[in-house]
Write a protein that holds these residues in place. Structure first.
Motif, mmCIF file in Angstrom:
data_model
loop_
_atom_site.group_PDB
_atom_site.id
_atom_site.type_symbol
_atom_site.label_atom_id
_atom_site.label_comp_id
_atom_site.label_asym_id
_atom_site.label_seq_id
_atom_site.Cartn_x
_atom_site.Cartn_y
_atom_site.Cartn_z
ATOM 1 N N VAL A 74 0.915 -1.270 -0.016
ATOM 2 C CA VAL A 74 0.396 0.312 0.331
ATOM 3 C C VAL A 74 1.380 1.495 0.326
ATOM 4 C CG1 VAL A 74 -1.306 1.610 1.909
ATOM 5 C CG2 VAL A 74 -2.038 -1.178 1.006
ATOM 6 N N ALA A 75 2.102 1.383 0.823
ATOM 7 C CA ALA A 75 3.280 2.783 0.928
ATOM 8 C C ALA A 75 3.385 2.564 -0.415
ATOM 9 C CB ALA A 75 4.264 1.925 2.335
ATOM 10 N N ASP A 76 3.915 1.472 -1.042
ATOM 11 C CA ASP A 76 4.656 2.010 -1.983
ATOM 12 C C ASP A 76 3.701 2.386 -3.706
ATOM 13 O OD1 ASP A 76 8.018 1.960 -3.183
ATOM 14 O OD2 ASP A 76 7.384 -1.008 -2.457
ATOM 15 N N ALA A 77 2.160 1.840 -3.621
ATOM 16 C CA ALA A 77 1.193 2.058 -4.873
ATOM 17 C C ALA A 77 1.554 3.599 -4.238
ATOM 18 C CB ALA A 77 0.268 1.916 -4.198
ATOM 19 N N LEU A 78 1.388 4.438 -2.886
ATOM 20 C CA LEU A 78 0.754 5.717 -2.329
ATOM 21 C C LEU A 78 2.140 6.839 -3.158
ATOM 22 C CD1 LEU A 78 -1.605 7.803 -1.459
ATOM 23 C CD2 LEU A 78 -0.131 6.944 0.464
ATOM 24 N N TRP A 79 2.880 6.019 -3.025
ATOM 25 C CA TRP A 79 4.521 6.929 -3.512
ATOM 26 C C TRP A 79 4.533 6.822 -4.669
ATOM 27 C CZ3 TRP A 79 5.777 9.745 0.195
ATOM 28 C CH2 TRP A 79 6.118 10.053 1.423
ATOM 29 N N THR A 80 3.766 6.140 -5.614
ATOM 30 C CA THR A 80 3.885 6.172 -7.215
ATOM 31 C C THR A 80 2.671 7.506 -7.438
ATOM 32 O OG1 THR A 80 4.357 3.990 -6.707
ATOM 33 C CG2 THR A 80 3.324 4.843 -9.282
ATOM 34 N N GLN A 81 1.962 7.537 -6.235
ATOM 35 C CA GLN A 81 0.850 8.844 -6.890
ATOM 36 C C GLN A 81 1.919 10.138 -6.519
ATOM 37 O OE1 GLN A 81 -1.925 8.689 -8.790
ATOM 38 N NE2 GLN A 81 -0.973 6.705 -9.362
ATOM 39 N N VAL A 82 1.922 9.691 -5.574
ATOM 40 C CA VAL A 82 3.385 11.289 -4.589
ATOM 41 C C VAL A 82 4.215 11.339 -5.772
ATOM 42 C CG1 VAL A 82 4.554 12.802 -3.343
ATOM 43 C CG2 VAL A 82 2.143 10.734 -2.568
ATOM 44 N N ALA A 83 4.609 10.613 -5.681
ATOM 45 C CA ALA A 83 6.217 10.839 -7.398
ATOM 46 C C ALA A 83 5.460 12.158 -8.233
ATOM 47 C CB ALA A 83 6.904 9.416 -7.222
ATOM 48 N N ARG A 84 4.125 10.879 -9.121
ATOM 49 C CA ARG A 84 3.530 11.676 -10.044
ATOM 50 C C ARG A 84 3.399 13.136 -9.809
ATOM 51 N NH1 ARG A 84 -0.754 7.174 -12.341
ATOM 52 N NH2 ARG A 84 1.561 6.138 -12.326
ATOM 53 N N ARG A 85 2.903 13.498 -9.039
ATOM 54 C CA ARG A 85 2.458 14.642 -8.505
ATOM 55 C C ARG A 85 3.317 16.355 -8.054
ATOM 56 N NH1 ARG A 85 -1.089 11.036 -7.991
ATOM 57 N NH2 ARG A 85 -3.587 12.207 -8.451
ATOM 58 N N LEU A 86 4.627 15.072 -8.352
ATOM 59 C CA LEU A 86 6.117 16.363 -7.717
ATOM 60 C C LEU A 86 6.716 17.347 -9.144
ATOM 61 C CD1 LEU A 86 8.227 13.297 -5.217
ATOM 62 C CD2 LEU A 86 6.389 16.032 -4.244
ATOM 63 N N PRO A 87 6.785 18.340 -8.258
ATOM 64 C CA PRO A 87 7.727 19.324 -9.373
ATOM 65 C C PRO A 87 8.724 18.407 -9.286
ATOM 66 C CG PRO A 87 6.925 20.631 -7.527
ATOM 67 C CD PRO A 87 6.641 18.969 -7.367
ATOM 68 N N PRO A 88 9.106 18.640 -10.621
ATOM 69 C CA PRO A 88 10.548 18.357 -11.414
ATOM 70 C C PRO A 88 11.735 19.059 -9.859
ATOM 71 C CG PRO A 88 9.653 20.086 -13.323
ATOM 72 C CD PRO A 88 8.481 19.911 -11.967
ATOM 73 N N ALA A 89 12.254 18.391 -9.342
ATOM 74 C CA ALA A 89 13.103 18.339 -8.174
ATOM 75 C C ALA A 89 14.235 19.357 -8.870
ATOM 76 C CB ALA A 89 14.393 17.299 -8.313
ATOM 77 N N SER A 90 14.264 20.557 -8.126
ATOM 78 C CA SER A 90 15.148 21.971 -7.948
ATOM 79 C C SER A 90 16.802 20.895 -8.001
ATOM 80 C CB SER A 90 14.793 22.562 -7.331
ATOM 81 O OG SER A 90 15.169 22.752 -5.426
ATOM 82 N N THR A 91 17.902 21.114 -8.756
ATOM 83 C CA THR A 91 19.171 21.253 -8.902
ATOM 84 C C THR A 91 20.045 21.964 -8.220
ATOM 85 O OG1 THR A 91 19.348 21.503 -11.361
ATOM 86 C CG2 THR A 91 19.352 19.003 -10.146
#
Ligand code: C5P
Length: 236
Positions: free
Chosen positions: A219-236
């Motif tokens: 369940v945790a992995d499925a949720l992080w997949t959804q979170v990761a999709r919504r993250l703005p591009p990482a600042s470098t």
């Protein structure tokens, strides 16, 4: 090795259940063990994130020891709010998996509350007066400490005369203003079979975006997949 899609990210996870003191030795609490929150923290670390795990009374033996997980122990809802807000200032995502008490005693007695006696036996107990705790998830969702931050809640729902679990979950998703709400259909195994945990992930509009069933880690992995999709591009 898990895909490192959270590398370079800082995420905050709350876990466990708050305890609201009545006196120095007594509290109002709940039965949350903290296992789902800990599974979320471990899954995020495995995907490369730095994790702040705000742990409210997590059961013995459940807290992880991991170089990427910083545990911040708290007891009460107000402490949990301070710790989550502090850690959330520079966080990419916040997942509220803790069971936060909706109410707390108006005041905690400074000394142990004693049973009083009259000539005829024990006196009537004093009623416990309660006041409302802040809704930490709703606060975070309306007042984002960082633009683009992804805010996630959990809700255990049951069906009743007013609708089924998902109907309640949809209303809650819209009310809370979070980006995602993981709805746990308590006591409802429809479509999932006999699995330890089954959640439907709703977006802020109450639309189902994913379903997950299985262990708390899955369940945790499925949720992080959804979170990761919504993250703005990482600042470098
Ligand atoms: O409204 P309900 O308690 O069902 O919502 C559950 C979600 O809201 C969880 O993510 C929980 O951590 C969060 N919550 C909160 N503050 C409260 C009550 C719940 O952040 N006072």
């Amino acid at each position: 090795v898990a895909e490192q899609d959270l590398a370079g990210r800082h995420v905050v996870v709350s876990a466990g259940g708050t305890r609201e003191p009545l006196d120095p030795v007594r509290f109002l609490g709940n039965r949350s063990s903290g296992r789902q929150g800990v599974a979320l923290a471990e899954a995020a670390a495995a995907r490369g994130a730095q994790v702040s795990l705000v742990a409210a009374n997590v059961s013995d033996g459940v807290l992880p020891v991991h170089p990427q997980i910083t545990v911040v122990p708290v007891e009460t809802a107000l402490e949990l709010r301070d710790a989550v807000r502090g850690a959330a200032r520079d966080a990419d995502a916040v997942v509220m998996a803790a069971a936060v008490a909706d109410f707390r005693p108006v005041e905690a007695a400074g000394a142990k509350i004693k049973k009083r006696h009259t000539d005829t036996g024990p006196a009537e107990p004093e009623p416990i007066r309660l006041t409302t705790n802040p809704d930490i998830l709703a606060e975070l969702a309306t007042d984002r400490p960082r633009p683009g931050q992804v805010v996630v809640g959990f809700a255990a729902e049951t069906g009743d005369g007013d609708g089924d679990a998902l109907t309640h979950g949809r209303a809650k998703a819209r009310r809370k203003g979070a980006d995602l709400l993981a709805v746990n259909e308590v006591g409802d195994s429809r479509g999932f079979g006999d699995v330890p945990n089954a959640v439907t992930v709703l977006d802020g509009a109450g639309e189902a975006v994913a379903q997950a069933a299985g262990t708390k880690a899955e369940v945790a992995d499925a949720l992080w997949t959804q979170v990761a999709r919504r993250l703005p591009p990482a600042s470098t």
